[in-house]
Design an enzyme around this catalytic site. Structure first.
Site, mmCIF file in Angstrom:
data_model
loop_
_atom_site.group_PDB
_atom_site.id
_atom_site.type_symbol
_atom_site.label_atom_id
_atom_site.label_comp_id
_atom_site.label_asym_id
_atom_site.label_seq_id
_atom_site.Cartn_x
_atom_site.Cartn_y
_atom_site.Cartn_z
ATOM 1 N N ASN A 94 0.843 -1.201 0.000
ATOM 2 C CA ASN A 94 0.000 0.000 0.000
ATOM 3 C C ASN A 94 0.874 1.245 0.000
ATOM 4 O O ASN A 94 1.221 1.802 1.045
ATOM 5 C CB ASN A 94 -0.950 -0.018 1.202
ATOM 6 C CG ASN A 94 -2.022 -1.059 1.025
ATOM 7 O OD1 ASN A 94 -2.951 -0.881 0.234
ATOM 8 N ND2 ASN A 94 -1.856 -2.193 1.697
ATOM 9 N N GLU A 95 1.227 1.653 -1.190
ATOM 10 C CA GLU A 95 2.143 2.772 -1.370
ATOM 11 C C GLU A 95 1.475 4.078 -0.951
ATOM 12 O O GLU A 95 0.248 4.140 -0.810
ATOM 13 C CB GLU A 95 2.568 2.839 -2.846
ATOM 14 C CG GLU A 95 3.281 1.592 -3.347
ATOM 15 C CD GLU A 95 4.679 1.424 -2.770
ATOM 16 O OE1 GLU A 95 4.969 1.963 -1.687
ATOM 17 O OE2 GLU A 95 5.507 0.738 -3.398
ATOM 18 N N PRO A 96 2.281 5.136 -0.763
ATOM 19 C CA PRO A 96 1.720 6.433 -0.399
ATOM 20 C C PRO A 96 0.529 6.783 -1.291
ATOM 21 O O PRO A 96 0.585 6.600 -2.509
ATOM 22 C CB PRO A 96 2.887 7.393 -0.641
ATOM 23 C CG PRO A 96 4.104 6.553 -0.409
ATOM 24 C CD PRO A 96 3.750 5.173 -0.862
ATOM 25 N N THR B 179 10.313 1.807 -3.617
ATOM 26 C CA THR B 179 10.109 0.373 -3.399
ATOM 27 C C THR B 179 10.847 -0.420 -4.469
ATOM 28 O O THR B 179 11.474 -1.451 -4.186
ATOM 29 C CB THR B 179 8.592 0.055 -3.462
ATOM 30 O OG1 THR B 179 7.946 0.839 -2.472
ATOM 31 C CG2 THR B 179 8.320 -1.409 -3.237
ATOM 32 N N SER C 77 -2.472 5.396 -0.599
ATOM 33 C CA SER C 77 -3.489 4.356 -0.376
ATOM 34 C C SER C 77 -4.427 4.824 0.734
ATOM 35 O O SER C 77 -3.971 5.219 1.812
ATOM 36 C CB SER C 77 -2.825 3.045 0.062
ATOM 37 O OG SER C 77 -1.936 2.598 -0.920
#
Ligand code: GLP
Length: 630
Positions: free
Chosen positions: A162-164, A181, A166
């Site tokens: 859940n990347e920035p 990532t 999300s």
């Protein structure tokens, strides 16, 4: 576990956090909790639903579960698992797929029924992704929800993938991986360009539906994100921060990962402090940084107004305290990392005698030491010491196929221009074999031993080249090729006694007066973390030997957080031309990560930090901490 705050020290922490001395202790405790849950449910004839994570972080926990199964008979027959995520585009047989990771790291070693294992599919076609994700959600609910969800944390603060950006309510879906990532996964995939761009991940909302959540984090590298997630605001920019809103979430971290928490970093803000010399230096440097003032300009009022009245009353007035700390900082600076011969050494970081010294510079992977201490290496050699650069592992997993391909093609071409081609027949055959192996394994297949060896040789060439640029001759470069690396893969290496024996033999052969090492602050499953443990064990094996008692040990930081002012015991200044030479040495490496390439910048920052504290202005500084063995 209750969410009530248990001490003043934890006042800043919005998610309950436990700091363990190391990952093994934390993993053991968590595994015991999981065991109790599994056994209790088994008695009731019920299942346990576990949420599983990948990456190096849960590996010690999985190893402990395997041990409980093999040695203490714990059965996983009533366990159902759901993994957080999977790279999109990778099949279960791909060596870097999470399906493969889980099989290797746990599922193949316990008695969990295969039908109970759930991992998002990386191979589902684009038009089926939505349905696949919805079914995943439904299945979790149908199984009664996740009883205990294991989590790690990525460098962007993500849980799962859940990347920035999300949202708190996001569900299982396909996402685009953040650049950071992908950089972090570059070594796994032999180059950033090979890292998939997409993944399927449980959403933040999916994770938060879990009944209990445990986020684990080890090593300095995680410290900043852990602090932001635990103490900062809840924000989509750091999905791990949403754990703050969960009634039964906790962080299990080691001391390295705790370093940016207020209770570790600014302990005087949360309770009484025992003012050791290191803590005192930390407080004074912090105050200077906070106020943008050099140490010698701090006043009694500054101390009092910033929560340091206690220190002031114990060690003040400010004038005296400032001078003492200023002198300490001043004495860390030396142009003589091996000690200055024929000079008084009371206030120098390293002793003058013996001169010259036998110095071993340990580099976990071939690039690490030159990246972090290339200029110091050059000084040791220039100042007449017997400095040896030891590449502990071959680093071959970092080398992209294209490099091996280039080398094999050149060899083949070279063989083709020799007039008597029969003389070069073995070389031609070798080159052809290598090229065929590269073609056969496809883009992501595992390297054969021949290819790993070829890649290791390519790196040897690069290291020699870089070390020569630091004025080290080839006979002063040693390739140890520790077995744990040769037999493993990133995030899942495991060292054995053979590694310790190999390093102990090297130490006994060289009987060093000085050792430079790194990895003390690293994730214990990383190459440098493992190398550090191997060094500790090797030194222990040599305890009592003449040389070992008087050998000084210096720690440098590699990929981890740079040393801070109060942690530095030796600061080696670099002139502009020395920094330029270091940059040239670094350019000899083919595949440095962006972080490694930025090392001269971080050396400049060290100098700026010293300057800000009121010390002399240098172009750049390489820093070291004295390792005090306990
Ligand atoms: C990946 C995984 C995460 C994991 C993170 C950290 O991004 N999707 O679940 O927490 O890596 O990896 P490591 O534990 O190796 O530091």
């Amino acid at each position: 576990m209750s969410t009530a705050r248990r001490s003043a020290a934890e006042a800043y922490e919005k998610t309950p956090t436990r700091i363990f001395p190391n990952s093994a202790t934390a993993a053991k405790e968590l595994a015991a909790e999981v065991r109790a849950l599994i056994e209790e449910r088994a008695k009731q004839g019920k299942n346990v639903v576990l949420g599983m994570a990948t990456g190096s972080t849960p590996v010690p926990f999985y190893r402990e579960l395997i041990r409980l199964h093999k040695e203490e008979g714990l059965s996983f027959k009533n366990v159902v698992t759901f993994n957080l995520d999977e790279y999109y585009g990778l099949g279960a047989d791909h060596p870097e797929s999470y399906a493969r990771f889980m099989a290797d790291q746990i599922f193949d070693h316990i008695d969990i029924p295969k039908a109970n294992i759930n991992i998002p599919s990386g191979k589902v076609s684009s038009d089926q992704v939505f349905a696949h994700c919805r079914e995943y959600e439904e299945k979790i609910d149908a199984m009664g929800g996740i009883d205990l969800q294991i989590l790690g944390i990525g460098r962007t603060g993500h849980i799962g993938f859940n990347e920035p950006g999300s949202s708190r309510d996001s569900l299982t879906r396909r996402i685009t991986l953040d650049r950071v990532t992908r950089q972090d996964a570059a070594a796994d995939f032999r180059g950033e360009e090979n890292v998939p761009h997409f993944a399927i991940t449980m959403g933040v909302g999916t994770i938060l539906r879990g009944k209990k959540l445990v986020l684990m984090a080890w090593g300095d590298n995680k410290a900043e994100m852990v602090a932001k997630a635990v103490e900062g605001p809840m924000t989509e920019a750091i999905s791990a921060s949403f754990l703050q809103g969960h009634p039964n979430a906790r962080f299990y971290i080691d001391t390295g990962a705790s370093r940016e928490l207020t209770r570790a970093k600014l302990p005087w803000l949360v309770g009484p402090v025992s003012w050791t010399p290191r803590e005192t230096r930390r407080a004074v440097c912090w105050l200077g940084n906070q106020l943008h003032k050099p140490v010698l300009k701090l006043t009694d009022e500054h101390y009092n107004e910033h929560g340091l009245g206690d220190l002031l009353s114990e060690q003040g007035p400010a004038y005296q305290l400032n001078i003492r700390i200023f002198n300490q900082l001043q004495h860390t600076i030396t142009g003589w990392p091996g000690g200055k011969p024929n000079e008084a050494d009371t206030y120098r970081p390293e002793r003058a005698n013996p001169y010259p010294k036998r110095c071993l510079v340990l580099s976990p992977e071939p690039q690490d030491a030159v990246v972090s201490m290339g200029a110091t290496l050059e000084r040791l050699a220039e100042q007449g010491h017997d400095a040896r650069l030891i590449s502990l592992t071959s680093g071959n997993l970092r080398v992209p196929d294209s490099e091996a391909d280039k080398f094999a093609e050149t060899l083949k071409e070279l063989a083709g221009i020799v007039s008597d081609s029969s003389v070069w027949a073995p070389q031609t055959a070798y080159a052809e074999q290598a090229l065929k192996m590269l073609a056969d394994k496809g883009e992501f297949g595992a390297d054969t031993p021949l290819l790993r060896q070829l890649k290791a040789l390519i790196l040897r060439g690069e290291l020699r080249d870089a070390a020569n640029a630091c004025h080290l001759t080839n006979d002063h470069i040693v390739f140890l090729d520790l077995p744990f690396y040769e037999e493993g893969r990133y995030r899942r290496f495991k060292s054995t006694q053979a590694d310790v024996d190999a390093l102990a033999a090297l130490l006994r052969e060289h009987k060093p007066h000085q050792i430079y090492a790194t990895g003390d602050a690293a994730d214990p499953s990383s190459v440098s973390g493992i190398c550090f443990k191997v060094l500790e064990a090797a030194l222990k094996a040599c305890e009592g030997e003449d040389w070992a008692g008087s050998c000084s040990l210096w720690l440098y930081r590699g990929k981890e957080k740079p040393l801070e002012g109060h942690e530095i015991d030796m600061a080696i200044p670099l002139s502009p031309s020395q920094l330029e030479r270091k940059g040239r040495a670094l350019s000899r490496y083919g595949a440095l990560s962006s972080l490694e390439r930025a090392s001269p910048e971080s050396n400049r920052q060290n100098a700026a930090n010293y300057d800000a504290l009121g010390l002399a202005q240098y172009e750049a500084i390489e820093t070291f901490q004295r390792w005090r063995r306990v």
